[in-house]
Write an enzyme that holds these catalytic residues in place. Structure first.
Site, PDB file in Angstrom:
ATOM      1  N   MET A 187       0.809  -1.211   0.000  1.00  0.00           N
ATOM      2  CA  MET A 187       0.000   0.000   0.000  1.00  0.00           C
ATOM      3  C   MET A 187       0.852   1.275   0.000  1.00  0.00           C
ATOM      4  O   MET A 187       2.054   1.239   0.237  1.00  0.00           O
ATOM      5  CB  MET A 187      -0.932  -0.003   1.217  1.00  0.00           C
ATOM      6  CG  MET A 187      -1.944  -1.137   1.204  1.00  0.00           C
ATOM      7  SD  MET A 187      -3.018  -1.153   2.655  1.00  0.00           S
ATOM      8  CE  MET A 187      -4.003   0.338   2.385  1.00  0.00           C
ATOM      9  N   HIS A 188       0.189   2.392  -0.248  1.00  0.00           N
ATOM     10  CA  HIS A 188       0.698   3.752  -0.013  1.00  0.00           C
ATOM     11  C   HIS A 188       1.762   4.241  -1.001  1.00  0.00           C
ATOM     12  O   HIS A 188       2.093   5.419  -1.012  1.00  0.00           O
ATOM     13  CB  HIS A 188       1.269   3.913   1.398  1.00  0.00           C
ATOM     14  CG  HIS A 188       0.436   3.350   2.485  1.00  0.00           C
ATOM     15  ND1 HIS A 188      -0.861   3.741   2.716  1.00  0.00           N
ATOM     16  CD2 HIS A 188       0.702   2.390   3.411  1.00  0.00           C
ATOM     17  CE1 HIS A 188      -1.350   3.063   3.746  1.00  0.00           C
ATOM     18  NE2 HIS A 188      -0.432   2.233   4.176  1.00  0.00           N
ATOM     19  N   ASP A 194      -2.645  -4.845   0.383  1.00  0.00           N
ATOM     20  CA  ASP A 194      -2.179  -6.157   0.836  1.00  0.00           C
ATOM     21  C   ASP A 194      -2.853  -6.634   2.112  1.00  0.00           C
ATOM     22  O   ASP A 194      -3.179  -7.818   2.258  1.00  0.00           O
ATOM     23  CB  ASP A 194      -0.656  -6.191   0.975  1.00  0.00           C
ATOM     24  CG  ASP A 194      -0.090  -5.057   1.808  1.00  0.00           C
ATOM     25  OD1 ASP A 194      -0.854  -4.263   2.394  1.00  0.00           O
ATOM     26  OD2 ASP A 194       1.154  -4.952   1.866  1.00  0.00           O
TER      27      ASP A 194
END
EC number: 2.7.1.17
Length: 487
Positions: free
Chosen positions: A78-79, A237
């Site tokens: 992520m991110h 995830d």
């Protein structure tokens, strides 16, 4: 029919082939490099993800009836900030979730814009790893690159875009950008204005199980798959791992001991803790979840064994550990700073309590316990909200350790349900693909059919009491030392 789940991790992409019953036919893993151009920075090349994923899919489907492949979906780190120009070229390496360069931008968002406003706009506050601070960093430090931006996406969405041509993301992954109104599942106009971007730079939002397109003809030909193969949005995830462990619906819990560590609590209802110590995100099942995320979990054990002890035999190092609940050595698991619940990118890991009789096994034990104590910090926030969790599922590389599972059960005082397949995001991605292709009516039905609990690790009252005493000491260490790392 066959379904492919793509787990785009930090060190490797793991690809899983599953049939309609949930039977896993094959798993392939392919690594790619991670770059640290400056202390605290963490980057990867999106092209590496795509190359290894394509080659991985070719290896995964070799020998199977490729005409039976119906869908591909994802669980992704992520991110990360992935930016493309008008010709769809990657402008700069992706800035990853565990990158700590955005301290100033995070402080600006939390202190100048204000945590209350951020929580109102997005249900969350700024953390150094989130995407919005990275956009602000790029705007300030790389204005020429910032001016080229036409598309902003997350790591797994780059794969979806290259495979299908669909500029898309899903609500669970987008929740971690600090650009989305989580409650209403739409982009936050206020946050886009703050970051100096426009909505057309951002992908279209989908639920995790929705179809976003089909394989492009040239890609289908390269993969040897039908062009009718559906691409399903997928999930961040942790949400994908939760699907893969059956942590869907209301009041379920999953603990992931991967590179990062998470405690994930699914909920039918939207909710935010008043201090925003936990993330409040949309879930891949169409509902919501609360999540505490540690930046370093199994990576602490990997670092300790491989870099310090110079061994890859993790099991041998754990074999001599017998004094559970009685270790005098403590370890703070903050190798790359910490997110939940401290939100402190500057703090670092440390050992304390060593004496002349401290052994190698004591140090190894302290690493495993320190990570688990850190996860309990987030569990205590959830308990403070009145959420009563009595048991948890578990996944991630660390979940393969019987000793670590026993520590989780007794440090957390939770029953730990072990599932038949601990494949986490890859399995969750394949399950989302199956739902998207109509194999199952919804994510909860798929989880009920596919995910099977095969064992439960029960907490032991005597050991719970010993670890309670140790935890009370552990949680005093960070407030005592945090000022040493500031400035």
């Amino acid at each position: 029919m066959l379904y492919i789940g793509v787990d785009l991790g930090t060190s490797a992409v793991k690809l899983l082939l599953m049939d309609e019953t949930g039977d896993i036919k094959k798993i392939v893993s392919r690594e790619y490099p991670l770059f640290f151009p400056h202390p605290g920075w963490s980057e990867q090349k999106p092209e590496d993800w795509f190359t290894q994923s394509v080659e991985g899919i070719q290896e995964l489907t070799a020998g199977c009836d490729k005409s039976q492949v119906a869908g591909i979906s994802f669980g992704g780190q992520m991110h990360g900030l992935v930016v493309l120009d008008g010709a769809d070229r990657v402008i700069r390496p992706a800035i990853l979730w565990n990158d700590g360069r955005t301290g100033e931008e995070t402080d600006y968002l939390n202190q100048v814009i204000g945590k209350e406003k951020l929580s109102e706009y997005t249900a969350n506050i700024a953390f150094a790893g989130f995407t919005a601070p990275k956009i602000l960093w790029m705007k300030k430090n790389e204005p020429e690159n910032f001016a080229k931006i036409v598309k902003i996406m997350l790591p797994k969405d780059y794969l979806a875009y290259r495979l299908s041509g669909s500029f898309c993301t899903d609500v669970s992954d987008a929740s971690g950008m600090l650009l989305m109104d989580v409650k209403n599942r739409c982009w936050s106009k206020e946050m886009l204005d703050i970051c100096g971007i426009t909505e057309d730079m951002l992908p279209k939002l989908y639920e995790s199980y929705e179809v976003v397109g089909t394989l492009k003809e040239d890609i289908a030909k390269e993969l040897g798959l039908p062009a009718t193969v559906k691409i399903i949005a997928g999930a961040g995830d942790n949400a994908a791992a939760a699907v893969g462990t059956g942590t869907v619906g209301d009041g379920m819990c999953n603990i992931s001991l991967g590179t990062s560590g998470t405690i994930f609590i699914s909920s039918k209802d939207f909710g935010v803790d008043e201090n925003n110590a936990l993330h409040s995100f949309a879930h891949a099942d169409g509902n919501y979840h609360l999540m505490g995320c540690m930046l370093s979990a199994a990576s602490c054990n990997k670092w300790w064994n491989e870099e310090i002890l110079k061994t890859k035999d993790f099991a041998a190092e754990q074999a001599g550990i017998t004094k559970l609940g009685e270790n005098n050595v403590f370890y703070l698991p903050y190798l790359m700073g910490e997110r939940s619940p401290h939100n402190d990118p500057k703090v670092r890991a440390m050992f304390m309590g060593m004496s002349m009789d401290t052994t190698r096994a004591d140090m190894t034990q302290a690493v495993l316990e320190g990570v688990t104590f850190g996860l309990r910090d987030s569990l205590e926030v959830a308990r403070g909200l009145g959420i009563n969790i009595e048991r948890t599922r578990i996944c991630g590389g660390g979940a393969k350790s019987p000793l670590w599972k026993k520590m989780v059960a007794n440090i957390m005082n939770l029953k730990v349900d072990v599932i038949e397949s601990e494949e986490g995001p890859a399995l969750g991605g394949a399950m989302l693909a199956a739902v998207g292709c109509g194999e199952y009516p919804d994510v909860e039905t798929a989880a009920a059919k596919i995910v099977k609990v095969i064992d439960t690790v029960e907490p032991e009252p005597g050991l719970v009491a010993k670890y309670e005493e140790r935890y009370q000491k552990f949680k005093r260490i960070y407030p005592t030392v945090k000022d040493l790392y500031q400035g």
